[in-house]
Design an enzyme around this catalytic site. Sequence first.
Site, PDB file in Angstrom:
ATOM      1  N   CYS A  66      75.139  52.882 -83.594  1.00  0.00           N
ATOM      2  CA  CYS A  66      74.884  53.856 -84.665  1.00  0.00           C
ATOM      3  C   CYS A  66      75.347  55.213 -84.113  1.00  0.00           C
ATOM      4  CB  CYS A  66      73.431  53.851 -85.128  1.00  0.00           C
ATOM      5  SG  CYS A  66      72.214  54.374 -83.914  1.00  0.00           S
TER       6      CYS A  66
HETATM    7  C1  RB5 Z   1      73.092  58.240 -89.298  1.00  0.00           C
HETATM    8  O1  RB5 Z   1      73.595  59.443 -89.754  1.00  0.00           O
HETATM    9  C2  RB5 Z   1      72.442  58.367 -87.945  1.00  0.00           C
HETATM   10  O2  RB5 Z   1      71.193  58.929 -88.064  1.00  0.00           O
HETATM   11  C3  RB5 Z   1      72.382  57.011 -87.292  1.00  0.00           C
HETATM   12  O3  RB5 Z   1      73.671  56.507 -87.149  1.00  0.00           O
HETATM   13  C4  RB5 Z   1      71.768  56.953 -85.913  1.00  0.00           C
HETATM   14  O4  RB5 Z   1      72.263  57.963 -85.091  1.00  0.00           O
HETATM   15  C5  RB5 Z   1      70.316  56.856 -85.840  1.00  0.00           C
HETATM   16  O5  RB5 Z   1      69.740  56.750 -84.754  1.00  0.00           O
END
Ligand code: RB5
Length: 147
Positions: A66
């Site tokens: 993420c």
């Molecule tokens: C999404 O914008 C972001 O919050 C996600 O990808 C991640 O970093 C969450 O931990």
Amino acid sequence: MKVGVAADHGGFELKEELRRALGDAGHDVVDYGARRLEPGDDYPDFVIPLATAVARGEVNRGMAVCGSGVGACVAANKVRGVRAALIHDVFSAHQGVEDDDMNVICLGGRVVGFSLAWDLTQAFLDASFIGGERHRRRLAKISTQEL
Ligand code: RB5
């Protein structure tokens, strides 16, 4: 090795690069999404299916990406049998497997570039759980907390 990958929009580009590199390196890659860049998507929708597949033994290892890697790690660790960690250094990428039997590595697509991510990937996939008595004892203590 059969490797599952998953990412939300924050990790999408890195996940795509890793998916291609894993395939080129001869791994059997299962992609749990996202399949396209969708800025409003949510990491649990992709990471939970990946983590479930790891826990069921449908893939040998998982890679969850993420933006920071944090959300992916939090989500993956909710699945019983998953031992996920957010890793951005090579030592932890292999030591986490050797000592802690880490089966899902989490990466921040907005934190690491592809070159480091690929080094981390190789260290993670090349490592094996040592399985010493002390390692198993510690993991057994953690397992008591799983519902
Ligand atoms: C999404 O914008 C972001 O919050 C996600 O990808 C991640 O970093 C969450 O931990």
